[in-house]
Design an enzyme around this catalytic site. Structure first.
Site, PDB file in Angstrom:
ATOM      1  N   SER A   1       1.045  -0.660 -12.740  1.00 13.48           N
ATOM      2  CA  SER A   1       0.222  -0.376 -11.558  1.00 13.48           C
ATOM      3  C   SER A   1       0.121   1.133 -11.352  1.00 13.48           C
ATOM      4  O   SER A   1       1.124   1.802 -11.085  1.00 13.48           O
ATOM      5  CB  SER A   1       0.844  -1.026 -10.319  1.00 13.48           C
ATOM      6  OG  SER A   1       0.150  -0.593  -9.170  1.00 13.48           O
TER       7      SER A   1
ATOM      8  N   HIS B   1      -3.343  -1.981 -13.937  1.00 13.24           N
ATOM      9  CA  HIS B   1      -3.561  -2.572 -12.611  1.00 13.24           C
ATOM     10  C   HIS B   1      -3.970  -1.475 -11.630  1.00 13.24           C
ATOM     11  O   HIS B   1      -3.284  -0.458 -11.499  1.00 13.24           O
ATOM     12  CB  HIS B   1      -2.253  -3.241 -12.172  1.00 13.24           C
ATOM     13  CG  HIS B   1      -2.333  -3.984 -10.884  1.00 13.24           C
ATOM     14  ND1 HIS B   1      -2.816  -5.275 -10.787  1.00 13.24           N
ATOM     15  CD2 HIS B   1      -1.983  -3.630  -9.627  1.00 13.24           C
ATOM     16  CE1 HIS B   1      -2.748  -5.687  -9.529  1.00 13.24           C
ATOM     17  NE2 HIS B   1      -2.247  -4.704  -8.798  1.00 13.24           N
TER      18      HIS B   1
ATOM     19  N   ASP C   1      -4.983  -0.664  -7.722  1.00 15.33           N
ATOM     20  CA  ASP C   1      -4.890  -1.162  -6.345  1.00 15.33           C
ATOM     21  C   ASP C   1      -5.855  -0.417  -5.440  1.00 15.33           C
ATOM     22  O   ASP C   1      -5.686   0.780  -5.197  1.00 15.33           O
ATOM     23  CB  ASP C   1      -3.471  -0.951  -5.818  1.00 15.33           C
ATOM     24  CG  ASP C   1      -2.460  -1.831  -6.516  1.00 15.33           C
ATOM     25  OD1 ASP C   1      -2.571  -3.060  -6.389  1.00 15.33           O
ATOM     26  OD2 ASP C   1      -1.566  -1.287  -7.201  1.00 15.33           O
TER      27      ASP C   1
ATOM     28  N   MET D   1      -7.294   0.077  -1.666  1.00 14.24           N
ATOM     29  CA  MET D   1      -6.898  -0.174  -0.271  1.00 14.24           C
ATOM     30  C   MET D   1      -7.897   0.508   0.651  1.00 14.24           C
ATOM     31  O   MET D   1      -8.476   1.532   0.287  1.00 14.24           O
ATOM     32  CB  MET D   1      -5.509   0.399  -0.005  1.00 14.24           C
ATOM     33  CG  MET D   1      -4.444  -0.094  -0.960  1.00 14.24           C
ATOM     34  SD  MET D   1      -2.843   0.596  -0.529  1.00 14.24           S
ATOM     35  CE  MET D   1      -1.882   0.110  -1.959  1.00 14.24           C
TER      36      MET D   1
ATOM     37  N   HIS E   1      -7.277  -4.906  -8.017  1.00 12.44           N
ATOM     38  CA  HIS E   1      -6.672  -5.704  -6.938  1.00 12.44           C
ATOM     39  C   HIS E   1      -7.198  -5.135  -5.619  1.00 12.44           C
ATOM     40  O   HIS E   1      -6.822  -4.029  -5.223  1.00 12.44           O
ATOM     41  CB  HIS E   1      -5.138  -5.582  -7.056  1.00 12.44           C
ATOM     42  CG  HIS E   1      -4.378  -6.247  -5.963  1.00 12.44           C
ATOM     43  ND1 HIS E   1      -3.042  -6.023  -5.741  1.00 12.44           N
ATOM     44  CD2 HIS E   1      -4.759  -7.159  -5.023  1.00 12.44           C
ATOM     45  CE1 HIS E   1      -2.636  -6.745  -4.713  1.00 12.44           C
ATOM     46  NE2 HIS E   1      -3.654  -7.433  -4.255  1.00 12.44           N
TER      47      HIS E   1
ATOM     48  N   MET F   1      -7.263  -4.831  -1.990  1.00 10.34           N
ATOM     49  CA  MET F   1      -6.578  -5.052  -0.705  1.00 10.34           C
ATOM     50  C   MET F   1      -7.445  -4.450   0.386  1.00 10.34           C
ATOM     51  O   MET F   1      -7.101  -3.433   1.008  1.00 10.34           O
ATOM     52  CB  MET F   1      -5.192  -4.397  -0.753  1.00 10.34           C
ATOM     53  CG  MET F   1      -4.216  -5.167  -1.630  1.00 10.34           C
ATOM     54  SD  MET F   1      -2.741  -4.231  -2.007  1.00 10.34           S
ATOM     55  CE  MET F   1      -3.357  -3.280  -3.370  1.00 10.34           C
TER      56      MET F   1
ATOM     57  N   MET G   1       1.577 -12.581  -4.460  1.00 10.71           N
ATOM     58  CA  MET G   1       2.191 -11.331  -4.007  1.00 10.71           C
ATOM     59  C   MET G   1       3.679 -11.573  -3.764  1.00 10.71           C
ATOM     60  O   MET G   1       4.044 -12.455  -2.980  1.00 10.71           O
ATOM     61  CB  MET G   1       1.533 -10.833  -2.710  1.00 10.71           C
ATOM     62  CG  MET G   1       0.116 -10.329  -2.846  1.00 10.71           C
ATOM     63  SD  MET G   1      -0.103  -9.007  -4.068  1.00 10.71           S
ATOM     64  CE  MET G   1       1.023  -7.738  -3.465  1.00 10.71           C
TER      65      MET G   1
ATOM     66  N   ASP H   1       2.965  -9.661  -8.426  1.00  7.46           N
ATOM     67  CA  ASP H   1       2.771  -8.244  -8.092  1.00  7.46           C
ATOM     68  C   ASP H   1       3.689  -7.877  -6.938  1.00  7.46           C
ATOM     69  O   ASP H   1       3.579  -8.435  -5.846  1.00  7.46           O
ATOM     70  CB  ASP H   1       1.294  -8.044  -7.702  1.00  7.46           C
ATOM     71  CG  ASP H   1       0.945  -6.591  -7.414  1.00  7.46           C
ATOM     72  OD1 ASP H   1       1.812  -5.712  -7.611  1.00  7.46           O
ATOM     73  OD2 ASP H   1      -0.200  -6.345  -6.991  1.00  7.46           O
TER      74      ASP H   1
ATOM     75  N   GLY I   1       4.808  -1.377 -10.909  1.00  7.22           N
ATOM     76  CA  GLY I   1       4.464   0.010 -10.589  1.00  7.22           C
ATOM     77  C   GLY I   1       5.666   0.917 -10.741  1.00  7.22           C
ATOM     78  O   GLY I   1       5.835   1.601 -11.755  1.00  7.22           O
TER      79      GLY I   1
HETATM   80  C1  DX5 Z   1       1.324  -3.342  -3.635  1.00  5.50           C
HETATM   81  C2  DX5 Z   1       0.470  -3.295  -4.860  1.00  5.50           C
HETATM   82  C3  DX5 Z   1       1.241  -3.277  -6.106  1.00  5.50           C
HETATM   83  C4  DX5 Z   1       2.189  -2.118  -6.231  1.00  5.50           C
HETATM   84  C5  DX5 Z   1       3.399  -2.645  -6.929  1.00  5.50           C
HETATM   85  O1  DX5 Z   1       0.602  -3.699  -2.558  1.00  5.50           O
HETATM   86  O2  DX5 Z   1      -0.400  -4.412  -4.910  1.00  5.50           O
HETATM   87  O3  DX5 Z   1       0.408  -3.386  -7.256  1.00  5.50           O
HETATM   88  O4  DX5 Z   1       1.672  -1.016  -6.943  1.00  5.50           O
HETATM   89  O5  DX5 Z   1       4.364  -1.677  -6.903  1.00  5.50           O
HETATM   90  P1  DX5 Z   1       5.885  -1.953  -7.261  1.00  5.50           P
HETATM   91  O6  DX5 Z   1       5.904  -2.526  -8.642  1.00  5.50           O
HETATM   92  O7  DX5 Z   1       6.514  -0.627  -7.129  1.00  5.50           O
HETATM   93  O8  DX5 Z   1       6.401  -2.966  -6.249  1.00  5.50           O
HETATM   94 ZN    ZN Z   2      -1.507  -4.740  -6.809  1.00  5.18          ZN
END
Ligand code: DX5
Ligand code: ZN
Length: 222
Positions: A11, A36, A38, A40, A70, A72, A141, A179, A201
């Protein structure tokens, strides 16, 4: 359907953003299957990450890399057309963010992109059957979305198991992705429960030796 082989998706959220290109390079060289990404919006989750310019640059510099987006965000349908231009491999929208999930998944699929549905920790996955033919990936999640570096929620493992059973019952291949808080200790639990796609991540970007760490994640199943 036969179980797909394991996908490891670093990620980008956890990378050093002062050198994004080099960080993606590091992930590719270490054997990442997907990257990946993310997105937001500060509404669906109380945080901001990055947007279209970063994705465009990564896509241009790494044309063969499979981008796993992804979303969010509220109103994820507003982002599908732009993401399809890059193009991305998969667009995952949140169950909780979609009033018209069937329509959103349809608009992803009609662009030839894989469609995923993500579930927050409190959300049941029972409703998936109503959009079954449009779902390529179920994302469970294992933290509350919005931030990297959180602790893995073991309470979500039964949902991973349920997602696997549901995926295996479909006539087309469906991936089960996890994730949040995935590392060498939690990955084997996820894989044992049926996950075939691991997002990580902090574990991959913030420690040294990403290739060793990806190997350790793969050892959960192989
Ligand atoms: C969190 C994200 C993840 C995040 C995971 O909301 O969707 O993809 O980057 O990070 P780690 O692996 O550090 O939990
Ligand atoms: Zn994610």
């Amino acid at each position: 359907m036969a179980r797909s082989s394991l996908v490891v998706a670093p990620s980008l959220l956890a990378c050093d953003f002062s050198q994004v290109g080099e960080e993606v390079e590091r992930a590719v060289a270490a054997g990442a299957d997907w990257l990946h990404l993310d997105l937001m919006d500060g509404h669906f989750v109380p945080n901001l990450s990055f947007g279209f310019p970063i994705i465009a640059s990564v896509s241009k510099r790494f044309p063969g890399l499979l981008l796993d987006t992804h979303l969010m965000v509220d109103n994820p349908q507003d982002y599908v057309e732009r993401l399809a231009e890059f193009p991305v491999h998969q667009i995952t929208v949140h169950w909780e963010a979609c009033t018209h999930l069937h329509r959103v998944l349809g608009s992803i699929k009609e662009r030839g992109i894989k469609a995923g549905v993500a579930f927050n920790p409190h959300s049941p996955i029972d409703g998936l059957q109503h959009v079954a033919d449009l779902v390529d990936c179920v994302l469970v999640m294992t933290v509350n979305p919005g931030f990297g570096g959180q602790s893995f929620l073991h309470s979500q493992l039964p949902k991973v198991r349920q997602a696997r059973a549901w995926a295996d019952a479909q006539p087309h291949p469906v991936r089960v992705e996890v994730d949040g808080g995935v590392d060498d200790l939690t990955a084997p639990l996820c894989c044992e429960a049926g996950a075939d796609t691991l997002v990580a991540g902090s574990y991959l970007f913030k420690g040294g030796g990403m290739d060793d760490r990806i190997t350790r994640l793969r050892q959960g199943v192989e």
